[in-house]
Design a protein around this motif. Structure first.
Motif, PDB file in Angstrom:
ATOM      1  N   GLY A  49     129.220  21.141  94.967  1.00 38.86           N
ATOM      2  CA  GLY A  49     129.288  19.715  94.673  1.00 38.86           C
ATOM      3  C   GLY A  49     128.667  18.863  95.762  1.00 38.86           C
ATOM      4  O   GLY A  49     127.961  17.895  95.480  1.00 38.86           O
ATOM      5  N   ARG A  50     128.901  19.243  97.003  1.00 44.70           N
ATOM      6  CA  ARG A  50     128.301  18.524  98.138  1.00 44.70           C
ATOM      7  C   ARG A  50     126.782  18.568  98.041  1.00 44.70           C
ATOM      8  O   ARG A  50     126.095  17.574  98.257  1.00 44.70           O
ATOM      9  N   ASP A  51     126.251  19.737  97.694  1.00 47.60           N
ATOM     10  CA  ASP A  51     124.798  19.888  97.553  1.00 47.60           C
ATOM     11  C   ASP A  51     124.280  19.000  96.419  1.00 47.60           C
ATOM     12  O   ASP A  51     123.256  18.340  96.572  1.00 47.60           O
ATOM     13  N   ILE A  52     124.966  18.967  95.308  1.00 48.16           N
ATOM     14  CA  ILE A  52     124.528  18.170  94.159  1.00 48.16           C
ATOM     15  C   ILE A  52     124.539  16.683  94.507  1.00 48.16           C
ATOM     16  O   ILE A  52     123.592  15.964  94.195  1.00 48.16           O
ATOM     17  N   VAL A  53     125.584  16.220  95.162  1.00 46.92           N
ATOM     18  CA  VAL A  53     125.703  14.806  95.531  1.00 46.92           C
ATOM     19  C   VAL A  53     124.575  14.380  96.465  1.00 46.92           C
ATOM     20  O   VAL A  53     124.016  13.295  96.327  1.00 46.92           O
ATOM     21  N   GLY A  54     124.197  15.250  97.392  1.00 42.28           N
ATOM     22  CA  GLY A  54     123.189  14.893  98.377  1.00 42.28           C
ATOM     23  C   GLY A  54     121.773  15.318  98.048  1.00 42.28           C
ATOM     24  O   GLY A  54     120.833  14.930  98.735  1.00 42.28           O
ATOM     25  N   GLU A 146     131.951  19.619  87.323  1.00 40.47           N
ATOM     26  CA  GLU A 146     133.177  20.134  87.950  1.00 40.47           C
ATOM     27  C   GLU A 146     132.989  20.319  89.455  1.00 40.47           C
ATOM     28  O   GLU A 146     133.899  20.049  90.240  1.00 40.47           O
ATOM     29  N   ASP A 147     131.805  20.765  89.878  1.00 41.41           N
ATOM     30  CA  ASP A 147     131.523  20.941  91.304  1.00 41.41           C
ATOM     31  C   ASP A 147     131.524  19.604  92.030  1.00 41.41           C
ATOM     32  O   ASP A 147     132.098  19.476  93.122  1.00 41.41           O
ATOM     33  N   VAL A 148     130.911  18.585  91.431  1.00 40.14           N
ATOM     34  CA  VAL A 148     130.891  17.252  92.039  1.00 40.14           C
ATOM     35  C   VAL A 148     132.311  16.700  92.131  1.00 40.14           C
ATOM     36  O   VAL A 148     132.702  16.155  93.168  1.00 40.14           O
ATOM     37  N   VAL A 149     133.096  16.866  91.082  1.00 39.62           N
ATOM     38  CA  VAL A 149     134.492  16.402  91.099  1.00 39.62           C
ATOM     39  C   VAL A 149     135.266  17.105  92.216  1.00 39.62           C
ATOM     40  O   VAL A 149     136.011  16.464  92.965  1.00 39.62           O
ATOM     41  N   ALA A 150     135.071  18.411  92.347  1.00 37.89           N
ATOM     42  CA  ALA A 150     135.769  19.167  93.411  1.00 37.89           C
ATOM     43  C   ALA A 150     135.371  18.625  94.786  1.00 37.89           C
ATOM     44  O   ALA A 150     136.223  18.514  95.677  1.00 37.89           O
ATOM     45  N   TYR A 151     134.111  18.305  94.976  1.00 36.06           N
ATOM     46  CA  TYR A 151     133.667  17.747  96.260  1.00 36.06           C
ATOM     47  C   TYR A 151     134.257  16.358  96.478  1.00 36.06           C
ATOM     48  O   TYR A 151     134.794  16.052  97.555  1.00 36.06           O
ATOM     49  N   LEU A 152     134.190  15.499  95.466  1.00 36.36           N
ATOM     50  CA  LEU A 152     134.711  14.138  95.618  1.00 36.36           C
ATOM     51  C   LEU A 152     136.206  14.149  95.949  1.00 36.36           C
ATOM     52  O   LEU A 152     136.686  13.287  96.687  1.00 36.36           O
TER      53      LEU A 152
END
Length: 157
Positions: A49-54, A146-152
């Motif tokens: 998720g961190r990778d997707i956000v950035g 789901e990955d972004v939500v987990a990171y957020l």
């Protein structure tokens, strides 16, 4: 007894397989903008998720939002709210709804719907003839949401 045990294992495997199937963008159940159930049937990975956000080739959330945790990523935007503390401001269902289709919770937002495949206004076709047709997929997959939500959820004050 052995047959009952085997049947229980098979039933469990079938249930797991059913839960792991992604919800189609057109079948997402929103409740006042929130989405209670996982879209992928699997837990999100906050590292992904961190990778997707950035990542400017994936979610590119930093084009609009600032995230202190992503200080290694240049050029954070300032038109969306800072995502620091997002895990305290919103619960998991709210975060999932916001990432999937923020307009259902915040009507006037500029944030794109990352898990939507229909209902777009396509003015480019009328003017250039080059706009995408209606067969494109969502910006992010169910698992990426789901990955972004987990990171957020990790972004606490």
């Amino acid at each position: 007894m052995k047959i009952l045990g085997t049947a229980a294992v098979i039933a469990g495997m079938l249930t797991s397989a059913a839960l792991a199937e992604a919800v189609a963008p057109t079948a997402v159940k929103y409740d006042e903008g929130t989405v209670a159930m996982s879209l992928s049937g699997k837990a999100g990975d906050p590292v992904e998720g961190r990778d997707i956000v950035g990542n400017k080739k994936k979610g590119n959330c930093v084009a609009c939002h600032q995230v202190t945790d992503l200080s290694d990523v240049p050029f954070h935007g300032e038109i969306g709210p800072a995502l620091d503390g997002a895990g305290d401001r919103w619960n998991e269902a709210e975060l999932r709804g916001i990432v999937a289709n923020a307009k259902l919770m915040f009507e006037d937002t500029m944030m794109p719907a990352f898990y939507k495949t229909e209902g777009f206004i396509r003015p480019g076709k009328a003017y250039t003839g080059k706009a995408a047709d209606e067969t494109f997929g969502p910006v992010l997959t169910a698992q990426q949401i789901e990955d972004v939500v987990a990171y957020l959820k990790t972004l606490k004050e």
